[in-house]
Design a protein around this motif. Structure first.
Motif, PDB file in Angstrom:
ATOM      1  N   ILE A 182       0.749  -1.170   0.105  1.00  0.00           N
ATOM      2  CA  ILE A 182      -0.069  -0.073  -0.023  1.00  0.00           C
ATOM      3  C   ILE A 182       0.964   1.203  -0.041  1.00  0.00           C
ATOM      4  O   ILE A 182       1.911   1.462   0.913  1.00  0.00           O
ATOM      5  CB  ILE A 182      -1.022  -0.038   1.129  1.00  0.00           C
ATOM      6  CG1 ILE A 182      -1.996  -1.171   1.187  1.00  0.00           C
ATOM      7  CG2 ILE A 182      -1.858   1.349   1.280  1.00  0.00           C
ATOM      8  CD1 ILE A 182      -2.707  -1.067   0.008  1.00  0.00           C
ATOM      9  N   GLN A 183       0.299   2.192  -0.961  1.00  0.00           N
ATOM     10  CA  GLN A 183       1.444   3.358  -1.114  1.00  0.00           C
ATOM     11  C   GLN A 183       0.110   4.642  -0.775  1.00  0.00           C
ATOM     12  O   GLN A 183      -0.833   4.228  -0.822  1.00  0.00           O
ATOM     13  CB  GLN A 183       1.999   3.534  -2.334  1.00  0.00           C
ATOM     14  CG  GLN A 183       2.958   2.544  -2.648  1.00  0.00           C
ATOM     15  CD  GLN A 183       4.175   2.377  -2.002  1.00  0.00           C
ATOM     16  OE1 GLN A 183       4.532   3.387  -1.525  1.00  0.00           O
ATOM     17  NE2 GLN A 183       4.586   1.295  -1.480  1.00  0.00           N
ATOM     18  N   SER A 184       0.612   5.708  -0.537  1.00  0.00           N
ATOM     19  CA  SER A 184      -0.298   6.793  -0.375  1.00  0.00           C
ATOM     20  C   SER A 184      -1.362   6.932  -1.398  1.00  0.00           C
ATOM     21  O   SER A 184      -2.599   7.512  -1.208  1.00  0.00           O
ATOM     22  CB  SER A 184       0.601   8.263  -0.109  1.00  0.00           C
ATOM     23  OG  SER A 184       1.245   8.460  -1.283  1.00  0.00           O
ATOM     24  N   GLU A 185      -0.869   6.765  -2.652  1.00  0.00           N
ATOM     25  CA  GLU A 185      -1.908   6.734  -3.918  1.00  0.00           C
ATOM     26  C   GLU A 185      -3.007   5.930  -3.704  1.00  0.00           C
ATOM     27  O   GLU A 185      -4.096   6.214  -4.583  1.00  0.00           O
ATOM     28  CB  GLU A 185      -1.121   6.797  -5.157  1.00  0.00           C
ATOM     29  CG  GLU A 185      -0.403   5.548  -5.286  1.00  0.00           C
ATOM     30  CD  GLU A 185       1.023   5.573  -5.256  1.00  0.00           C
ATOM     31  OE1 GLU A 185       1.841   4.736  -5.688  1.00  0.00           O
ATOM     32  OE2 GLU A 185       1.561   6.281  -4.195  1.00  0.00           O
ATOM     33  N   HIS A 186      -3.075   4.803  -2.702  1.00  0.00           N
ATOM     34  CA  HIS A 186      -4.142   3.850  -2.714  1.00  0.00           C
ATOM     35  C   HIS A 186      -5.042   4.467  -1.858  1.00  0.00           C
ATOM     36  O   HIS A 186      -6.147   3.953  -1.726  1.00  0.00           O
ATOM     37  CB  HIS A 186      -3.575   2.536  -2.202  1.00  0.00           C
ATOM     38  CG  HIS A 186      -2.706   1.768  -3.174  1.00  0.00           C
ATOM     39  ND1 HIS A 186      -1.225   1.759  -3.374  1.00  0.00           N
ATOM     40  CD2 HIS A 186      -2.983   1.307  -4.615  1.00  0.00           C
ATOM     41  CE1 HIS A 186      -0.690   0.979  -4.009  1.00  0.00           C
ATOM     42  NE2 HIS A 186      -1.600   0.558  -5.079  1.00  0.00           N
ATOM     43  N   PHE A 187      -4.827   5.430  -1.101  1.00  0.00           N
ATOM     44  CA  PHE A 187      -5.524   6.126   0.155  1.00  0.00           C
ATOM     45  C   PHE A 187      -6.893   6.682  -0.401  1.00  0.00           C
ATOM     46  O   PHE A 187      -6.663   7.461  -1.603  1.00  0.00           O
ATOM     47  CB  PHE A 187      -5.016   6.973   0.916  1.00  0.00           C
ATOM     48  CG  PHE A 187      -3.841   6.399   1.776  1.00  0.00           C
ATOM     49  CD1 PHE A 187      -3.982   5.015   2.263  1.00  0.00           C
ATOM     50  CD2 PHE A 187      -2.909   6.879   2.436  1.00  0.00           C
ATOM     51  CE1 PHE A 187      -3.019   4.328   2.967  1.00  0.00           C
ATOM     52  CE2 PHE A 187      -1.761   6.389   2.909  1.00  0.00           C
ATOM     53  CZ  PHE A 187      -1.966   5.116   3.319  1.00  0.00           C
ATOM     54  N   THR A 188      -8.014   6.426  -0.228  1.00  0.00           N
ATOM     55  CA  THR A 188      -9.160   7.127  -0.875  1.00  0.00           C
ATOM     56  C   THR A 188      -9.998   7.760   0.471  1.00  0.00           C
ATOM     57  O   THR A 188      -9.529   7.579   1.644  1.00  0.00           O
ATOM     58  CB  THR A 188     -10.207   6.174  -1.562  1.00  0.00           C
ATOM     59  OG1 THR A 188     -10.439   5.010  -0.789  1.00  0.00           O
ATOM     60  CG2 THR A 188      -9.549   5.665  -2.691  1.00  0.00           C
ATOM     61  N   SER A 189     -11.087   8.563   0.070  1.00  0.00           N
ATOM     62  CA  SER A 189     -11.695   9.491   1.052  1.00  0.00           C
ATOM     63  C   SER A 189     -12.681   8.800   2.072  1.00  0.00           C
ATOM     64  O   SER A 189     -13.173   9.406   2.872  1.00  0.00           O
ATOM     65  CB  SER A 189     -12.497  10.548   0.323  1.00  0.00           C
ATOM     66  OG  SER A 189     -13.326  10.318  -0.452  1.00  0.00           O
ATOM     67  N   GLY A 190     -13.061   7.430   1.773  1.00  0.00           N
ATOM     68  CA  GLY A 190     -14.546   6.852   2.266  1.00  0.00           C
ATOM     69  C   GLY A 190     -15.750   7.010   1.393  1.00  0.00           C
ATOM     70  O   GLY A 190     -16.847   6.769   1.994  1.00  0.00           O
ATOM     71  N   ALA A 191     -15.495   7.952   0.175  1.00  0.00           N
ATOM     72  CA  ALA A 191     -16.829   8.271  -0.358  1.00  0.00           C
ATOM     73  C   ALA A 191     -17.652   6.897  -1.058  1.00  0.00           C
ATOM     74  O   ALA A 191     -18.668   6.964  -1.067  1.00  0.00           O
ATOM     75  CB  ALA A 191     -16.703   9.300  -1.293  1.00  0.00           C
ATOM     76  N   ILE A 192     -16.526   6.150  -1.469  1.00  0.00           N
ATOM     77  CA  ILE A 192     -17.159   4.899  -2.173  1.00  0.00           C
ATOM     78  C   ILE A 192     -18.213   4.004  -1.038  1.00  0.00           C
ATOM     79  O   ILE A 192     -19.261   3.470  -1.426  1.00  0.00           O
ATOM     80  CB  ILE A 192     -16.055   4.163  -2.601  1.00  0.00           C
ATOM     81  CG1 ILE A 192     -15.215   4.937  -3.813  1.00  0.00           C
ATOM     82  CG2 ILE A 192     -16.524   2.951  -3.479  1.00  0.00           C
ATOM     83  CD1 ILE A 192     -14.055   4.239  -4.203  1.00  0.00           C
ATOM     84  N   THR A 193     -17.292   3.822  -0.085  1.00  0.00           N
ATOM     85  CA  THR A 193     -18.070   3.138   1.154  1.00  0.00           C
ATOM     86  C   THR A 193     -19.520   4.057   1.501  1.00  0.00           C
ATOM     87  O   THR A 193     -20.437   3.285   1.680  1.00  0.00           O
ATOM     88  CB  THR A 193     -17.149   3.156   2.309  1.00  0.00           C
ATOM     89  OG1 THR A 193     -15.957   2.461   1.986  1.00  0.00           O
ATOM     90  CG2 THR A 193     -17.755   2.529   3.478  1.00  0.00           C
ATOM     91  N   SER A 194     -19.446   5.115   1.568  1.00  0.00           N
ATOM     92  CA  SER A 194     -20.472   5.954   2.047  1.00  0.00           C
ATOM     93  C   SER A 194     -21.708   5.737   0.896  1.00  0.00           C
ATOM     94  O   SER A 194     -22.924   5.638   1.343  1.00  0.00           O
ATOM     95  CB  SER A 194     -20.224   7.275   1.968  1.00  0.00           C
ATOM     96  OG  SER A 194     -19.444   7.792   3.030  1.00  0.00           O
TER      97      SER A 194
END
Length: 286
Positions: A182-194
């Motif tokens: 995992i790299q920083s570019e793999h981080f997302t905001s949580g919007a998909i889960t929402s």
């Protein structure tokens, strides 16, 4: 003797938000139990005994044993138990089998030993065993955050069929290996889960295009046969599928049961995998 099924899970969404100071990641995920299950029974015994139908589990370090010992220690229990574990959930496939077993043992021993405690006591105990264990105390559909220990139960999802594919070749130290990529570019905001959460809460039907798993692009590099299966599924007009947890097991929702059985038939003679036609499993169904 008390007996309970111990259900596997999939992640309808799995986003990583950031890396924590303790080395874990903050996640935003929707976890869902599925009908594939192990079977666990417990009974009173003069000594702690754990039996299993498989030799591939090191019982002394197994989460079932760890859970039983932690229950004894936390609640000062002098009694012992004979725990019988019948494994059906493929191991190291992202399905949470070990975590589910630990949670099921906690629930069963609470009843067997007549332990009086709050649900929060059980959540704290489960969290000390593993990140996914708290979810399995209740199962069903839940929004999971923190490192996995914060559980917000959701309404039961509309029951759906799915095809689950697991691989016989295992990745060494799989979870550690996957997270090390995992790299920083793999981080997302949580919007998909929402978005997935909103569809569940409003009773809408989930489709494969709604789902997400951060590890979808990482795991194929470690399982060569996974790339072969992706090609086979694409040829069968299934282009949307996702990993279970950190993989390498993968699944896709398929609303037409006859079509699901057809796809499983096409996969039946491939010797490096197992396939299952199963259903989502709601919290209210026991």
């Amino acid at each position: 003797m008390l007996t309970s099924k111990s259900y596997a899970k999939i992640n309808l969404s799995l986003e990583l938000l950031n890396k924590r100071k303790d080395g874990f990641h903050n996640i935003s995920s929707i976890m869902q139990t599925i009908s594939l299950s192990d079977l666990i029974s417990v009974s009173l015994s003069d000594q702690m005994i754990i039996d299993s139908n498989t030799d591939s589990i090191p019982l002394g370090s197994n989460l079932v044993y760890i859970a039983a010992q932690k229950v004894k220690e936390k609640f000062n229990i002098k009694q012992n138990a004979h725990i019988k574990l019948t494994k059906n959930i493929p191991m190291s496939s992202g399905l949470g089998g070990g975590s589910s077993n630990a949670a099921t043992v906690i629930n069963l021993l609470k009843e067997l030993w007549d332990i009086k405690c709050s649900h929060q006591d059980l959540l704290d105990l489960a969290s000390s065993i593993g990140s996914d264990v708290p979810f399995f105390l209740s199962g069903g559909t839940a929004f999971v955050s923190g490192r996995g220990e914060i559980i917000n139960q959701l309404p039961d999802v509309q029951t759906f069929n799915l095809i689950l594919i697991t691989f016989k070749d295992l990745i060494k130290d799989k979870t550690t290996t996957m997270y090390s990529n995992i790299q920083s570019e793999h981080f997302t905001s949580g919007a998909i889960t929402s978005n997935v959460k909103d569809k569940i809460v409003t009773g809408k039907t989930l489709n494969n295009g709604d789902l997400f798993n951060v590890f979808d692009l990482i795991v194929p590099n470690y399982i060569p046969n996974l790339k072969n299966i992706i090609k086979i599924l694409t040829d069968l007009n299934f282009e949307e599928f996702h990993l279970a947890g950190s993989g390498p097991g993968l699944f896709f929702i398929i609303h037409d049961l006859k079509k699901a059985e057809y796809v499983q038939k096409e996969l039946k003679n491939i010797d490096y995998l197992d396939s299952f036609v199963i259903q989502s499993h709601n919290q209210s169904v026991r």
